[in-house]
Design a protein around this motif. Structure first.
Motif, PDB file in Angstrom:
ATOM      1  N   THR A 247       0.833  -1.202   0.000  1.00  0.00           N
ATOM      2  CA  THR A 247       0.000   0.000   0.000  1.00  0.00           C
ATOM      3  C   THR A 247       0.867   1.251   0.000  1.00  0.00           C
ATOM      4  OG1 THR A 247      -1.947  -0.978   1.053  1.00  0.00           O
ATOM      5  CG2 THR A 247      -1.590   1.364   1.422  1.00  0.00           C
ATOM      6  N   MET A 248       1.852   1.283   0.908  1.00  0.00           N
ATOM      7  CA  MET A 248       2.686   2.472   1.022  1.00  0.00           C
ATOM      8  C   MET A 248       3.639   2.606  -0.158  1.00  0.00           C
ATOM      9  SD  MET A 248       1.152   3.523   3.520  1.00  0.00           S
ATOM     10  CE  MET A 248       1.999   5.101   3.431  1.00  0.00           C
ATOM     11  N   ALA A 249       4.135   1.488  -0.665  1.00  0.00           N
ATOM     12  CA  ALA A 249       5.016   1.544  -1.834  1.00  0.00           C
ATOM     13  C   ALA A 249       4.256   2.055  -3.053  1.00  0.00           C
ATOM     14  CB  ALA A 249       5.602   0.160  -2.113  1.00  0.00           C
ATOM     15  N   SER A 250       2.958   1.752  -3.133  1.00  0.00           N
ATOM     16  CA  SER A 250       2.145   2.251  -4.250  1.00  0.00           C
ATOM     17  C   SER A 250       2.015   3.761  -4.184  1.00  0.00           C
ATOM     18  CB  SER A 250       0.767   1.590  -4.212  1.00  0.00           C
ATOM     19  OG  SER A 250       0.880   0.191  -4.378  1.00  0.00           O
ATOM     20  N   LEU A 251       1.832   4.315  -2.974  1.00  0.00           N
ATOM     21  CA  LEU A 251       1.803   5.775  -2.833  1.00  0.00           C
ATOM     22  C   LEU A 251       3.157   6.370  -3.208  1.00  0.00           C
ATOM     23  CD1 LEU A 251      -0.213   6.290   0.479  1.00  0.00           C
ATOM     24  CD2 LEU A 251      -1.004   6.573  -1.885  1.00  0.00           C
ATOM     25  N   LYS A 252       4.219   5.669  -2.859  1.00  0.00           N
ATOM     26  CA  LYS A 252       5.566   6.147  -3.173  1.00  0.00           C
ATOM     27  C   LYS A 252       5.804   6.216  -4.679  1.00  0.00           C
ATOM     28  CE  LYS A 252       9.736   7.275  -1.692  1.00  0.00           C
ATOM     29  NZ  LYS A 252       9.951   8.590  -1.053  1.00  0.00           N
ATOM     30  N   VAL A 253       5.161   5.306  -5.429  1.00  0.00           N
ATOM     31  CA  VAL A 253       5.316   5.300  -6.878  1.00  0.00           C
ATOM     32  C   VAL A 253       4.818   6.606  -7.483  1.00  0.00           C
ATOM     33  CG1 VAL A 253       4.466   4.234  -9.011  1.00  0.00           C
ATOM     34  CG2 VAL A 253       5.274   2.794  -7.135  1.00  0.00           C
ATOM     35  N   VAL A 254       3.667   7.102  -7.005  1.00  0.00           N
ATOM     36  CA  VAL A 254       3.097   8.313  -7.596  1.00  0.00           C
ATOM     37  C   VAL A 254       3.525   9.578  -6.864  1.00  0.00           C
ATOM     38  CG1 VAL A 254       1.109   7.085  -8.537  1.00  0.00           C
ATOM     39  CG2 VAL A 254       0.964   8.080  -6.254  1.00  0.00           C
ATOM     40  N   LEU A 339      -5.067  15.607  -0.897  1.00  0.00           N
ATOM     41  CA  LEU A 339      -3.921  16.289  -0.298  1.00  0.00           C
ATOM     42  C   LEU A 339      -4.225  17.779  -0.128  1.00  0.00           C
ATOM     43  CD1 LEU A 339      -1.025  14.774  -2.452  1.00  0.00           C
ATOM     44  CD2 LEU A 339      -1.740  14.036  -0.177  1.00  0.00           C
ATOM     45  N   LEU A 340      -3.578  18.390   0.842  1.00  0.00           N
ATOM     46  CA  LEU A 340      -3.630  19.846   0.914  1.00  0.00           C
ATOM     47  C   LEU A 340      -3.009  20.410  -0.353  1.00  0.00           C
ATOM     48  CD1 LEU A 340      -2.644  20.559   4.628  1.00  0.00           C
ATOM     49  CD2 LEU A 340      -4.930  20.419   3.625  1.00  0.00           C
ATOM     50  N   PRO A 341      -3.501  21.550  -0.848  1.00  0.00           N
ATOM     51  CA  PRO A 341      -3.007  22.083  -2.128  1.00  0.00           C
ATOM     52  C   PRO A 341      -1.486  22.213  -2.185  1.00  0.00           C
ATOM     53  CG  PRO A 341      -4.970  23.264  -1.455  1.00  0.00           C
ATOM     54  CD  PRO A 341      -4.608  22.372  -0.311  1.00  0.00           C
ATOM     55  N   GLU A 342      -0.872  22.705  -1.089  1.00  0.00           N
ATOM     56  CA  GLU A 342       0.586  22.866  -1.117  1.00  0.00           C
ATOM     57  C   GLU A 342       1.315  21.533  -1.201  1.00  0.00           C
ATOM     58  OE1 GLU A 342      -0.615  23.811   3.274  1.00  0.00           O
ATOM     59  OE2 GLU A 342      -1.532  23.808   1.266  1.00  0.00           O
ATOM     60  N   ARG A 345       0.996  20.180  -4.827  1.00  0.00           N
ATOM     61  CA  ARG A 345       1.969  20.833  -5.725  1.00  0.00           C
ATOM     62  C   ARG A 345       3.371  20.306  -5.491  1.00  0.00           C
ATOM     63  NH1 ARG A 345      -1.258  25.397  -4.383  1.00  0.00           N
ATOM     64  NH2 ARG A 345       0.195  25.936  -2.704  1.00  0.00           N
ATOM     65  N   LEU A 346       3.685  19.978  -4.227  1.00  0.00           N
ATOM     66  CA  LEU A 346       5.043  19.564  -3.897  1.00  0.00           C
ATOM     67  C   LEU A 346       5.322  18.109  -4.270  1.00  0.00           C
ATOM     68  CD1 LEU A 346       7.732  20.305  -2.527  1.00  0.00           C
ATOM     69  CD2 LEU A 346       6.697  19.612  -0.330  1.00  0.00           C
ATOM     70  N   PHE A 347       4.357  17.224  -4.039  1.00  0.00           N
ATOM     71  CA  PHE A 347       4.636  15.795  -4.132  1.00  0.00           C
ATOM     72  C   PHE A 347       4.066  15.097  -5.378  1.00  0.00           C
ATOM     73  CE2 PHE A 347       4.770  16.601   0.507  1.00  0.00           C
ATOM     74  CZ  PHE A 347       6.115  16.313   0.705  1.00  0.00           C
ATOM     75  N   LEU A 348       3.042  15.658  -5.983  1.00  0.00           N
ATOM     76  CA  LEU A 348       2.486  15.031  -7.177  1.00  0.00           C
ATOM     77  C   LEU A 348       3.141  15.601  -8.414  1.00  0.00           C
ATOM     78  CD1 LEU A 348      -1.308  14.849  -6.261  1.00  0.00           C
ATOM     79  CD2 LEU A 348       0.273  12.926  -6.492  1.00  0.00           C
ATOM     80  N   PRO A 349       3.430  14.742  -9.382  1.00  0.00           N
ATOM     81  CA  PRO A 349       4.068  15.253 -10.609  1.00  0.00           C
ATOM     82  C   PRO A 349       3.153  16.227 -11.333  1.00  0.00           C
ATOM     83  CG  PRO A 349       3.344  12.991 -10.895  1.00  0.00           C
ATOM     84  CD  PRO A 349       3.184  13.297  -9.437  1.00  0.00           C
ATOM     85  N   SER A 350       3.735  17.245 -11.933  1.00  0.00           N
ATOM     86  CA  SER A 350       2.960  18.220 -12.681  1.00  0.00           C
ATOM     87  C   SER A 350       2.469  17.600 -13.975  1.00  0.00           C
ATOM     88  CB  SER A 350       3.804  19.464 -12.975  1.00  0.00           C
ATOM     89  OG  SER A 350       4.965  19.104 -13.708  1.00  0.00           O
ATOM     90  N   GLU A 351       1.374  18.164 -14.480  1.00  0.00           N
ATOM     91  CA  GLU A 351       0.799  17.644 -15.721  1.00  0.00           C
ATOM     92  C   GLU A 351       1.779  17.821 -16.858  1.00  0.00           C
ATOM     93  OE1 GLU A 351      -1.957  16.029 -15.938  1.00  0.00           O
ATOM     94  OE2 GLU A 351      -2.551  16.286 -13.838  1.00  0.00           O
TER      95      GLU A 351
END
Length: 351
Positions: A247-254, A339-342, A345-351
C-alpha cells in the motif's frame, strides 16, 4: 510424549477452556464455545473456539466468522503472544502444559573454530543477520514481483532485499522449506534495523508463494516501520503512514518525494513513532474496516503532538489495487483531491 505440532494441539484441546482463559482473556464461554473477537484476543464475538469434542469436530478448533480464518490452539498461542518461530510457539505450549522443554540443538563445530553466537529466534539481531545475508533486489525475482504489482521504486531504496532461499516453517506440521523471498527491513528513526518482513515468492515468478501465510514479520516492530524515502536524521515535515508495505510503496510510486512508512499491521500502525519536526501526517486507509482502530489511534496521537493528521482513501480495496487496475495517472489525480493544495503541488508530478 511426542512434541509434534499435532500432538501439542491435541493436548491443548484437552484443556481448551483453560487455554482460552489464559490466551483469549477478552472472551467468554457460551455453551460449548469460547467467544472472542479474534485469535489476537480482541474483544468481540466473531471467533468461536470449540471447548469439547463433539460430532462437529475436536476440541480446540476455531473459526473466525468475520474473516473465515480457522485453526487450532497453537495458532491462538502464536497470534495472542505475537510469536514467529514454531519452536517458540511449541515451547510456550509446553510451558502451559507443564511439559519439559526439549534440549537446545547446537550445530557441530570444528575443533579450533570460533563461531559467532547464534541470534535468538525472532530477535532484532536475527533480523539484521537475515537482511545482511540478502542481496539488492535489482535483477531478482523480488524486483519482478514488485513490478508485477505496478511498484517501480528508486534503486536508492535500501530497505528492500532479496533472499533466494529463505526458510519457511509450517506452523501446523512444523515442516520447513526454502523459498525465494522479498525482505523488507523494519527500522527505527535512526535507521537501525529492528525487524523485517518476509514475503515468500513463487519460484516460477507468479506472485506470492502458495502458502497459508506467505508474509510474516519478525523482530521489534512496535513503533518502527518499513521506511521508504526517509534519511535518518533528516527532518520529515510531511509524511504518509499505513499498514501494508505494498500500500505504502504504491503511494511512493506516484509521490516519489514523499517519505512513507509501513507499520505492517493495524496495531503497529497505532503505535508508530513519528519523526521530530513532523507537521502533517497522511494516513493510508484500506476500503475495509480492519484497520480503523490503528488509524484512529495514530490520528489521536498525532493530534496530541500538534501534528495535523489526514486520511487518504483508495477507490478500490487498497492503493495497490488502485495503482494496478486504474493506473498511476488516475491514482495521482485521485490523491490530488485529498492532499492539501501545497502538498499536492510539492509531491504530485505536474501535468
Amino acid at each position: 510424549m511426542s512434541g509434534s505440532a499435532s500432538e501439542l494441539a491435541r493436548r491443548l484441546g484437552e484443556h481448551a477452556e483453560a487455554v482460552c482463559r489464559e490466551y483469549l482473556s477478552n472472551g467468554h464461554r457460551s455453551g460449548n464455545y469460547w467467544m472472542v473477537g479474534d485469535a489476537r484476543n480482541t474483544t468481540g464475538r466473531s471467533m468461536h473456539v470449540r471447548l469439547k469434542t463433539s460430532t462437529k469436530g475436536p476440541a480446540g478448533k476455531w473459526v473466525d466468522e468475520a474473516t473465515s480464518e480457522f485453526g487450532d490452539l497453537l495458532d491462538v498461542i502464536r497470534e495472542s503472544c505475537g510469536l514467529i518461530d514454531f519452536r517458540d510457539i511449541a515451547d510456550e505450549a509446553r510451558r502451559f502444559l507443564s511439559m519439559p522443554l526439549p534440549p537446545p540443538r547446537l550445530p557441530p563445530q570444528p575443533l579450533g573454530a570460533h563461531r559467532q553466537p547464534a541470534a535468538a529466534r525472532g530477535s532484532p539481531d536475527a533480523a539484521r543477520r537475515l537482511f545482511g545475508m540478502s542481496q539488492p533486489i535489482v535483477g531478482t525475482l523480488a524486483e519482478r514481483y514488485l513490478a508485477g504489482r505496478g511498484i517501480l521504486l528508486s534503486t536508492r531504496e535500501r530497505a528492500l532485499r532479496f533472499h533466494p532461499g529463505c526458510y519457511y516453517r509450517d506452523f501446523v506440521t512444523g515442516e520447513t522449506q526454502t523459498l525465494p523471498a522479498l525482505i523488507a527491513a523494519v527500522t527505527n528513526l535512526n535507521g537501525q534495523i529492528t525487524g523485517l518482513q518476509r514475503t515468500w515468492l513463487d519460484p516460477s515468478g507468479q506472485g506470492k508463494a502458495q502458502l497459508a501465510d506467505p508474509r510474516r514479520s519478525l523482530g521489534d516492530l512496535l513503533g518502527n516501520g518499513i521506511w521508504l524515502g526517509h534519511e535518518p536524521g533528516m527532518p520529515v515535515p510531511v509524511m504518509a503512514a499505513g499498514e501494508g508495505f505494498e500500500t505504502m510503496a504504491s503511494l511512493k510510486v506516484v509521490m516519489p518525494a514523499l517519505p512513507v512508512a509501513a507499520a505492517t499491521s493495524a496495531n503497529h500502525l497505532a503505535g508508530l513513532i513519528l519523526p521530530p519536526g513532523c507537521r502533517r501526517l497522511y494516513i493510508a486507509a484500506d476500503a475495509d474496516a480492519a484497520g480503523r482502530h490503528g488509524i484512529e489511534r495514530l490520528s489521536q496521537r498525532a493530534g496530541e503532538s500538534g501534528i495535523l493528521a489526514l486520511v487518504l482513501r483508495p477507490q478500490l480495496g487498497d492503493f495497490n489495487d488502485d495503482l494496478r487496475h486504474l493506473g498511476p495517472a488516475h491514482l495521482a489525480a485521485w490523491l490530488s483531491d485529498q492532499l492539501l493544495p501545497e502538498d499536492a503541488r510539492l509531491f504530485l508530478p505536474s501535468e
